[in-house]
Design an enzyme around this catalytic site. Structure first.
Site, mmCIF file in Angstrom:
data_model
loop_
_atom_site.group_PDB
_atom_site.id
_atom_site.type_symbol
_atom_site.label_atom_id
_atom_site.label_comp_id
_atom_site.label_asym_id
_atom_site.label_seq_id
_atom_site.Cartn_x
_atom_site.Cartn_y
_atom_site.Cartn_z
ATOM 1 C CB ILE A 105 16.365 -9.448 -28.608
ATOM 2 C CG1 ILE A 105 17.346 -8.967 -27.536
ATOM 3 C CG2 ILE A 105 15.436 -8.321 -29.038
ATOM 4 C CD1 ILE A 105 18.337 -7.914 -28.029
ATOM 5 C CG ASP B 87 23.053 -19.414 -43.189
ATOM 6 O OD1 ASP B 87 22.995 -18.185 -43.412
ATOM 7 O OD2 ASP B 87 24.016 -19.965 -42.625
ATOM 8 C CB SER C 19 19.977 -1.438 -35.941
ATOM 9 O OG SER C 19 21.276 -0.933 -36.179
ATOM 10 C CE LYS D 130 23.093 -5.938 -35.760
ATOM 11 N NZ LYS D 130 21.792 -6.592 -35.991
ATOM 12 C CB ILE E 170 18.817 -6.933 -24.310
ATOM 13 C CG1 ILE E 170 18.461 -5.708 -25.168
ATOM 14 C CG2 ILE E 170 17.559 -7.672 -23.853
ATOM 15 C CD1 ILE E 170 17.675 -4.604 -24.468
HETATM 16 P P1 NAP Z 1 20.790 -14.457 -30.403
HETATM 17 O O1 NAP Z 1 19.994 -15.022 -29.265
HETATM 18 O O2 NAP Z 1 22.088 -15.087 -30.746
HETATM 19 O O3 NAP Z 1 19.828 -14.462 -31.684
HETATM 20 C C1 NAP Z 1 20.312 -14.536 -32.995
HETATM 21 C C2 NAP Z 1 19.274 -15.267 -33.813
HETATM 22 O O4 NAP Z 1 19.666 -15.251 -35.183
HETATM 23 C C3 NAP Z 1 19.117 -16.731 -33.436
HETATM 24 O O5 NAP Z 1 17.754 -17.091 -33.594
HETATM 25 C C4 NAP Z 1 19.984 -17.465 -34.460
HETATM 26 O O6 NAP Z 1 19.521 -18.803 -34.558
HETATM 27 C C5 NAP Z 1 19.706 -16.585 -35.690
HETATM 28 N N1 NAP Z 1 20.753 -16.623 -36.711
HETATM 29 C C6 NAP Z 1 22.090 -16.410 -36.560
HETATM 30 N N2 NAP Z 1 22.720 -16.534 -37.728
HETATM 31 C C7 NAP Z 1 21.766 -16.812 -38.648
HETATM 32 C C8 NAP Z 1 21.800 -17.051 -40.051
HETATM 33 N N3 NAP Z 1 22.947 -17.037 -40.731
HETATM 34 N N4 NAP Z 1 20.624 -17.298 -40.697
HETATM 35 C C9 NAP Z 1 19.451 -17.330 -40.006
HETATM 36 N N5 NAP Z 1 19.362 -17.108 -38.698
HETATM 37 C C10 NAP Z 1 20.511 -16.853 -38.020
HETATM 38 O O7 NAP Z 1 21.081 -12.907 -30.226
HETATM 39 P P2 NAP Z 1 20.551 -11.663 -29.345
HETATM 40 O O8 NAP Z 1 21.656 -11.257 -28.472
HETATM 41 O O9 NAP Z 1 19.210 -11.910 -28.780
HETATM 42 O O10 NAP Z 1 20.440 -10.558 -30.508
HETATM 43 C C11 NAP Z 1 19.296 -10.459 -31.330
HETATM 44 C C12 NAP Z 1 19.355 -9.217 -32.200
HETATM 45 O O11 NAP Z 1 19.459 -8.052 -31.378
HETATM 46 C C13 NAP Z 1 20.555 -9.173 -33.148
HETATM 47 O O12 NAP Z 1 20.176 -8.553 -34.362
HETATM 48 C C14 NAP Z 1 21.544 -8.296 -32.395
HETATM 49 O O13 NAP Z 1 22.472 -7.673 -33.245
HETATM 50 C C15 NAP Z 1 20.596 -7.291 -31.767
HETATM 51 N N6 NAP Z 1 21.133 -6.628 -30.561
HETATM 52 C C16 NAP Z 1 21.346 -7.358 -29.426
HETATM 53 C C17 NAP Z 1 21.782 -6.717 -28.274
HETATM 54 C C18 NAP Z 1 21.944 -7.482 -26.993
HETATM 55 O O14 NAP Z 1 22.091 -6.890 -25.925
HETATM 56 N N7 NAP Z 1 21.894 -8.804 -27.021
HETATM 57 C C19 NAP Z 1 22.034 -5.341 -28.288
HETATM 58 C C20 NAP Z 1 21.847 -4.638 -29.472
HETATM 59 C C21 NAP Z 1 21.381 -5.282 -30.602
HETATM 60 P P3 NAP Z 1 20.397 -20.000 -35.227
HETATM 61 O O15 NAP Z 1 21.653 -20.127 -34.434
HETATM 62 O O16 NAP Z 1 19.480 -21.189 -35.165
HETATM 63 O O17 NAP Z 1 20.632 -19.594 -36.648
#
Ligand code: NAP
Ligand code: COA
Length: 266
Positions: free
Chosen positions: A21, A66, A143, A161, A190
């Protein structure tokens, strides 16, 4: 490419912006003319994300850190300030998630998610504050429905969250006098994201998640990005402290405990 907002000379940093996202948010801002920086733990992911946003022809930057490592974060933020001057829009989107039964989850498992999502967001905003454009910046936290829907096997994420949303609201109070707006977006399920792969790993679970959304479909990263761009734009000049769902109606569906996902522990 369609341009509907003018983000020329607008500087954006998306923390956690190297996949899913948040990468969608970074790309959308770049498409609309912004200079965009991304940050996450992996330098390889940062480089790959920069390559994707660079195609829009604006300035790019990025760093690996991080969010739990205050020194690395501080150094990385300084490199973005050096590249861009100041930051107009700060997106705080990094997160960690895995399903785990509360009584089986180790203290460190709980802590790692709270530290990434909540403490990491605090660290980021506290250290980035000095680099925000005086008098006109805005902050967007990402969030999740877990902030207000109690979900089994998500005690760590729900706690983290919920904290992110209260952080958003308190920061809106404290930073309002500086004309810094602080809002949060709550994405629903998503499509094609790591978060959904972890929470709905099977075709059956994916279908259950889809059915639990009133609009009967997954959202896209672009739909979340469109909300982020609205919040960052002059159209939202008087919006601060808002928590905005982008979820096809999920949050009002009475999804109740579990949010319709019916998770299993991993
Ligand atoms: P994702 O692709 O796993 O993205 C997470 C990002 O955070 C990556 O760029 C990861 O990169 C980075 N990250 C993780 N731990 C970190 C750390 N300790 N320090 C710095 N960077 C860090 O996840 P996503 O599913 O797209 O979700 C993105 C956001 O949307 C999140 O906040 C999630 O809670 C929220 N969300 C997602 C959904 C959904 O349907 N996917 C629904 C509701 C909310 P690295 O591994 O390189 O650190
Ligand atoms: N079930 C139970 N506990 C788990 C777990 C799982 N699936 N995965 C990790 N943990 C525990 C570990 O056992 C460890 O606890 P311990 O020291 O008591 O054994 C603790 O969590 C930290 O694990 P570690 O691998 O050191 O974490 P990390 O800080 O390097 O990584 C995570 C953080 C665990 C959240 C990892 O999944 C991650 O990096 N996620 C980022 C991507 C993501 O989650 N995207 C979705 C966003 S919605």
């Amino acid at each position: 490419m369609s341009r509907w907002l003018n983000f020329d000379n607008h500087n954006v940093l998306v923390v956690g912006g190297t996949s899913g996202i948040n990468l969608g948010i970074a790309e959308a801002f770049a498409e609309q003319g912004a200079n965009v920086a991304v940050a996450s733990r992996s330098q390889e992911k940062v480089d790959a994300a920069i390559a994707r946003i660079a195609v829009f022809g604006n300035r790019t930057a990025g760093f690996a850190a991080d969010v739990r490592d205050v020194a690395a974060l501080e150094t990385g933020l300084a490199t973005v300030a050096e590249a861009f001057g100041t930051i107009d829009t700060l997106v705080v989107g990094q997160a960690g998630n895995f399903p785990a039964a509360a009584m089986q989850l180790s203290p460190n498992g709980f802590k790692s998610v709270v530290d990434i999502d909540l403490l990491g967001s605090f660290n980021t905003v506290r250290l980035a504050h000095r680099h925000l454009t005086p008098g006109s910046a805005n902050i967007i936290a990402i969030s999740a429905p877990q902030a207000f829907i109690p979900m089994a096997y998500q005690v760590h994420v729900c706690a983290a969250k919920a904290g992110v949303e209260m952080l958003t609201r308190v920061l809106a109070l404290e930073l309002g006098p500086e004309n810094i707006r602080v809002n949060a977006i709550v994405p629903g399920p998503i499509d094609g994201t790591e978060g959904m792969v972890r929470l709905a790993p099977t075709p059956e679970a994916r279908e259950r998640a889809r059915q639990s959304v009133p609009m009967k479909r997954y959202g896209t990263p672009r739909e979340v990005a469109d909300c982020a761009m609205f919040l960052a734009s002059p159209l939202a000049a008087y919006i601060s402290g808002a928590i905005i769902p982008v979820d096809g109606g999920w949050s009002v569906a009475g999804a109740g405990a579990g949010g319709g996902l019916d998770l299993q522990a991993s």
